[in-house]
Design a protein around this motif. Sequence first.
Motif, PDB file in Angstrom:
ATOM      1  N   ARG B  65      17.501 -10.738  -9.722  1.00  0.00           N
ATOM      2  CA  ARG B  65      17.886  -9.354  -9.948  1.00  0.00           C
ATOM      3  C   ARG B  65      19.398  -9.260  -9.933  1.00  0.00           C
ATOM      4  O   ARG B  65      20.085 -10.166  -9.472  1.00  0.00           O
ATOM      5  N   LYS B  66      19.890  -8.117 -10.404  1.00  0.00           N
ATOM      6  CA  LYS B  66      21.347  -7.918 -10.359  1.00  0.00           C
ATOM      7  C   LYS B  66      21.756  -7.434  -8.979  1.00  0.00           C
ATOM      8  O   LYS B  66      22.923  -7.394  -8.640  1.00  0.00           O
ATOM      9  N   ASP B  67      20.774  -7.000  -8.196  1.00  0.00           N
ATOM     10  CA  ASP B  67      21.103  -6.484  -6.863  1.00  0.00           C
ATOM     11  C   ASP B  67      20.443  -7.356  -5.790  1.00  0.00           C
ATOM     12  O   ASP B  67      19.840  -8.380  -6.100  1.00  0.00           O
ATOM     13  N   GLU B  68      20.548  -6.899  -4.566  1.00  0.00           N
ATOM     14  CA  GLU B  68      20.020  -7.676  -3.442  1.00  0.00           C
ATOM     15  C   GLU B  68      18.800  -6.995  -2.832  1.00  0.00           C
ATOM     16  O   GLU B  68      18.607  -7.010  -1.606  1.00  0.00           O
ATOM     17  N   ALA B  69      17.977  -6.398  -3.667  1.00  0.00           N
ATOM     18  CA  ALA B  69      16.793  -5.692  -3.174  1.00  0.00           C
ATOM     19  C   ALA B  69      15.898  -6.647  -2.374  1.00  0.00           C
ATOM     20  O   ALA B  69      15.773  -7.824  -2.715  1.00  0.00           O
ATOM     21  N   LEU B  70      15.299  -6.094  -1.291  1.00  0.00           N
ATOM     22  CA  LEU B  70      14.382  -6.910  -0.486  1.00  0.00           C
ATOM     23  C   LEU B  70      12.972  -6.887  -1.079  1.00  0.00           C
ATOM     24  O   LEU B  70      12.226  -7.849  -0.966  1.00  0.00           O
ATOM     25  N   PHE B  71      12.656  -5.742  -1.675  1.00  0.00           N
ATOM     26  CA  PHE B  71      11.298  -5.566  -2.197  1.00  0.00           C
ATOM     27  C   PHE B  71      11.353  -5.234  -3.693  1.00  0.00           C
ATOM     28  O   PHE B  71      10.667  -4.345  -4.171  1.00  0.00           O
ATOM     29  N   GLY B  72      12.211  -5.932  -4.405  1.00  0.00           N
ATOM     30  CA  GLY B  72      12.452  -5.625  -5.816  1.00  0.00           C
ATOM     31  C   GLY B  72      11.506  -6.343  -6.761  1.00  0.00           C
ATOM     32  O   GLY B  72      11.783  -6.473  -7.946  1.00  0.00           O
ATOM     33  N   TYR B  73      10.401  -6.801  -6.284  1.00  0.00           N
ATOM     34  CA  TYR B  73       9.387  -7.505  -7.087  1.00  0.00           C
ATOM     35  C   TYR B  73       8.128  -6.629  -7.031  1.00  0.00           C
ATOM     36  O   TYR B  73       8.109  -5.602  -6.332  1.00  0.00           O
ATOM     37  N   VAL B  74       7.095  -7.038  -7.710  1.00  0.00           N
ATOM     38  CA  VAL B  74       5.858  -6.242  -7.672  1.00  0.00           C
ATOM     39  C   VAL B  74       4.859  -6.855  -6.674  1.00  0.00           C
ATOM     40  O   VAL B  74       4.783  -6.424  -5.532  1.00  0.00           O
ATOM     41  N   ILE B  75       4.150  -7.851  -7.121  1.00  0.00           N
ATOM     42  CA  ILE B  75       3.242  -8.567  -6.207  1.00  0.00           C
ATOM     43  C   ILE B  75       3.067  -9.992  -6.695  1.00  0.00           C
ATOM     44  O   ILE B  75       3.205 -10.274  -7.884  1.00  0.00           O
ATOM     45  N   GLY B  76       2.704 -10.855  -5.805  1.00  0.00           N
ATOM     46  CA  GLY B  76       2.417 -12.242  -6.157  1.00  0.00           C
ATOM     47  C   GLY B  76       0.922 -12.491  -6.156  1.00  0.00           C
ATOM     48  O   GLY B  76       0.132 -11.544  -6.069  1.00  0.00           O
ATOM     49  N   PRO B  77       0.534 -13.760  -6.218  1.00  0.00           N
ATOM     50  CA  PRO B  77      -0.896 -14.079  -6.266  1.00  0.00           C
ATOM     51  C   PRO B  77      -1.632 -13.815  -4.943  1.00  0.00           C
ATOM     52  O   PRO B  77      -2.833 -13.582  -4.946  1.00  0.00           O
ATOM     53  N   HIS B  78      -0.893 -13.860  -3.849  1.00  0.00           N
ATOM     54  CA  HIS B  78      -1.570 -13.638  -2.570  1.00  0.00           C
ATOM     55  C   HIS B  78      -1.789 -12.156  -2.313  1.00  0.00           C
ATOM     56  O   HIS B  78      -1.023 -11.325  -2.768  1.00  0.00           O
ATOM     57  N   SER B  79      -2.821 -11.886  -1.511  1.00  0.00           N
ATOM     58  CA  SER B  79      -2.932 -10.546  -0.947  1.00  0.00           C
ATOM     59  C   SER B  79      -3.116 -10.719   0.551  1.00  0.00           C
ATOM     60  O   SER B  79      -3.421 -11.812   1.027  1.00  0.00           O
ATOM     61  N   PHE B  80      -2.931  -9.631   1.288  1.00  0.00           N
ATOM     62  CA  PHE B  80      -3.059  -9.727   2.746  1.00  0.00           C
ATOM     63  C   PHE B  80      -4.492 -10.000   3.188  1.00  0.00           C
ATOM     64  O   PHE B  80      -4.744 -10.268   4.354  1.00  0.00           O
ATOM     65  N   LYS B  81      -5.403  -9.911   2.215  1.00  0.00           N
ATOM     66  CA  LYS B  81      -6.805 -10.232   2.497  1.00  0.00           C
ATOM     67  C   LYS B  81      -6.954 -11.553   3.237  1.00  0.00           C
ATOM     68  O   LYS B  81      -7.816 -11.701   4.117  1.00  0.00           O
ATOM     69  N   LYS B  82      -6.090 -12.519   2.895  1.00  0.00           N
ATOM     70  CA  LYS B  82      -6.265 -13.862   3.461  1.00  0.00           C
ATOM     71  C   LYS B  82      -6.077 -13.903   4.970  1.00  0.00           C
ATOM     72  O   LYS B  82      -6.498 -14.866   5.619  1.00  0.00           O
ATOM     73  N   TYR B  83      -5.419 -12.866   5.515  1.00  0.00           N
ATOM     74  CA  TYR B  83      -5.228 -12.857   6.970  1.00  0.00           C
ATOM     75  C   TYR B  83      -6.418 -12.223   7.700  1.00  0.00           C
ATOM     76  O   TYR B  83      -6.650 -12.499   8.870  1.00  0.00           O
ATOM     77  N   LEU B  84      -7.128 -11.335   7.010  1.00  0.00           N
ATOM     78  CA  LEU B  84      -8.257 -10.654   7.647  1.00  0.00           C
ATOM     79  C   LEU B  84      -9.576 -11.356   7.338  1.00  0.00           C
ATOM     80  O   LEU B  84     -10.519 -11.311   8.118  1.00  0.00           O
ATOM     81  N   PHE B  85      -9.591 -11.950   6.179  1.00  0.00           N
ATOM     82  CA  PHE B  85     -10.790 -12.631   5.689  1.00  0.00           C
ATOM     83  C   PHE B  85     -10.280 -13.985   5.197  1.00  0.00           C
ATOM     84  O   PHE B  85     -10.018 -14.168   4.015  1.00  0.00           O
ATOM     85  N   PRO B  86     -10.078 -14.921   6.129  1.00  0.00           N
ATOM     86  CA  PRO B  86      -9.399 -16.169   5.781  1.00  0.00           C
ATOM     87  C   PRO B  86     -10.159 -16.974   4.725  1.00  0.00           C
ATOM     88  O   PRO B  86     -11.399 -16.974   4.725  1.00  0.00           O
ATOM     89  N   PRO B  87      -9.421 -17.631   3.827  1.00  0.00           N
ATOM     90  CA  PRO B  87     -10.050 -18.414   2.763  1.00  0.00           C
ATOM     91  C   PRO B  87     -11.007 -19.468   3.307  1.00  0.00           C
ATOM     92  O   PRO B  87     -11.964 -19.848   2.649  1.00  0.00           O
ATOM     93  N   ARG B  88     -10.740 -19.927   4.499  1.00  0.00           N
ATOM     94  CA  ARG B  88     -11.590 -20.952   5.096  1.00  0.00           C
ATOM     95  C   ARG B  88     -11.429 -20.857   6.599  1.00  0.00           C
ATOM     96  O   ARG B  88     -10.316 -20.923   7.108  1.00  0.00           O
ATOM     97  N   HIS B  89     -12.498 -20.640   7.315  1.00  0.00           N
ATOM     98  CA  HIS B  89     -12.371 -20.629   8.764  1.00  0.00           C
ATOM     99  C   HIS B  89     -13.689 -20.971   9.441  1.00  0.00           C
ATOM    100  O   HIS B  89     -14.765 -20.810   8.858  1.00  0.00           O
ATOM    101  N   THR B  90     -13.570 -21.450  10.633  1.00  0.00           N
ATOM    102  CA  THR B  90     -14.742 -21.897  11.369  1.00  0.00           C
ATOM    103  C   THR B  90     -15.431 -20.704  12.005  1.00  0.00           C
ATOM    104  O   THR B  90     -14.802 -19.921  12.709  1.00  0.00           O
TER     105      THR B  90
END
Lengths: 269, 376, 153
Positions: B65-90
């Motif tokens: 970016r031309k600036d130093e924004a912290l949240f100047g992107y949209v979203i990536g492939p991850h979602s927070f789902k992985k922390y509540l419903f882990p991709p793999r867990h015992t």
Amino acid sequence: MVPRFMPVLDVWDDTDDTFTVELDPGPAGFSFRPGQFNMLYVFGLGEVPISISGDPATSGRLLHTIRGVGPVTSAMRDLAKGDLVGVRGPFGVPWPVGLASSRDVVFVAGGIGLAPLRPALYHVLNHREEYERVSLLYGVRSPHDLLFEDEVTEWRGRFDMAVRVTVDTADRKWRGSVGVVTKLIPRAPFDPHNAVAFICGPEIMMQFAAEELAKSGVRAGRIHLSMERNMKCGIGLCGHCQFGKDFICKDGPVFTYEALHSRLDVREV
Amino acid sequence: MSTTAVVERENFEELFEALRARGYESVGPTVRDSTIVYDHIETVADLPVGWTDIQEAGTYRLVRRKDEALFGYVIGPHSFKKYLFPPRHTLFTLEKTSEGVKLVDAGDPVPQYAFIGMRPCELAAMSIQDRVFGEGPFFDTEYLRRRQQVFVVAVNCVETGGTCFCTSMGTGPKALEGFDLSVTELLGDAGHRFLIEAGSPLGEEVLADLPHRAAESGEVADAERLLEQAEGAMGRSLDTGGIKELLVGNPEHPRWERVGEQCLTCTNCTMVCPTCFCATVEDTQSLDGATAERVRRWDSCFTTEFSYIHGGSLRPSAAARYRQWMTHKLASWIDQFGTSGCVGCGRCITWCPVGIDITKIAAAIRASEEKKHALA
Amino acid sequence: MLSPEEVLKEHPFFKGISDQHLEFLVSVARPLRIESNHFLFRQGSSADCFLVLHKGDMAIELHVGAQGARIIQTVNAGEVVGWSWLYPPHRWMYDGRALNTVDCLCLDGESVRKRMEEDHEFGYEVLRRFGEVIVEALNRTRLQLLDVYGTGD
């Protein structure tokens, strides 16, 4: 998700590929309603959904009739007295035996489909006076594959129940009917306007049987079938057993033909 | 709830401190392998400072970016789902003893997470999963025990991506509820600041720990204007009117066959979707047979094994599997959970290797339906 | 015992047929009683009639080499048996064995065929009924072929 472990009391063969496992649920017993299933777990190997096939009035003996088709069910054939089996359940919507009271009851079973129906048959026969005419129409591959043969023979001898068995193929030793189970429907003793039907068997057989019953005049809302899908959790959370909007494990496995009708004709739902 | 506060950029670091002090582990956006992913973050410097993403069907690229924004992107492939419903867990570990089978371990320990930079669409996705896992009659206790202690720092979307359609799904671009703090990032001549609203008593407490001042009416108006602009700048749109009947009523539409020819059944769309909840379990045992473990992992309706019953898969064709996924997401989900299963985040479009676009498929089916009616 | 006229009048297969056609059918019907385990017809023999069952059950069988006789289907009172008489070479494809005492009417094939040729309306009435029987039998046979109770191996 942690199963409760119960010791095996006995295992016996019903046919060449089908056997029954009897579990000891302990002094508290195990109550269930006809048509419900359990998730049975073999230590370290896996878990499979199996319908309860015993008498709901005898809660001290928990019976499951199983066909060895995969690694877990095949391993169950090798269980011996005292081995522990993990049990989660009972799960699922039962056969609505209450709705059938004061009506003719028609059971249509195909192959191993007699096992999930048997608890409902027991219930109806235990409360015989609450029902009108009762019939069991049962189709199997060959006389060799008849499930619960002694019991079916015993039911056949009853004066208050009509039992008709048909096989897909037989040699001359077979004295009974040969042909598909749907063929038994037009000649079964029931009043279509006052009958409730419970069907269990391969999906295509259930579909044809339901159509035949509907054709004879039984209302689609009074025809019940038990669906089978891949179930992993048994409680509607893993998503595998979806059939359109329904989770077979928690919204079923028993549904009315009315509810399923439009979906049964669509391929690969 | 409370009035809007303003935290200057140089004080934003204190948010991490305040959360740490309360025992939270902060997880949120950070750059890895030319992608914005969610991971453990300690400080503002871990955020994707000065980065943005360009997204289109089958396309994802990070650019400066031309600036130093912290949240100047949209979203990536991850979602927070992985922390509540882990991709793999015992789920559990069992041990055979002389007295029978003993439960050794009832699953993984659960950290207390603070979700930093949760987009409104993801917040909506979390509330959908709350219903899936927590509405009963059966509950996913694994999910619920993680979920209960989450602290949410939502970040509103002043910029939208090429595949976004949250406006159509009614989930953004502004977070309305379900957060502890909601942040709108302001850049420009008046300085780099954050408008922050508290959405819970705990949020107010944390906000109180940060050096802040009350927002001026001009600042609030600026934020509103940016969010309004974002609303009109979505890369995609989806007409949800009667969508359930539309999809359920068209199981044999030729479009399913066509999309089945394109679809690689790679499962990407289900892996990036923030609401997909299907899972399978794997049972294993130690070599000596003394202990056994059950692991749960994400599964996808795009595999043939997913619908396997003895004898074979019930959905052998890619067309049927795509239809299952999309019809579930946009139609049967409504019957099952009283809400759409889609939040309009656009991840399934961006991360599809062949660029299949859920909004286009829905539009195509609708168009032929309308044509049918016009002819009738 | 019921007269041929009574049998044909009550039989589901001929439901709705006109009096005139019924009268003709009665004139070519011959009552037949077969005791249990006796054959009503044999594979390869001349199919000169079709059977209208009104009591008992019979098995349609096919000899399959070393496997011996296989029962293909069973037929019950209320059904008709045989369509080999309709088309040349007018030979039975299967064995028909009585499973118990069977009472039926044997309707002469040649006479019915001749009448069908002369009176197409009659021919249509007969063929329509046989068409339904054949389609149903075919559908059931297809289902049997699926081996729906198998394990799918």
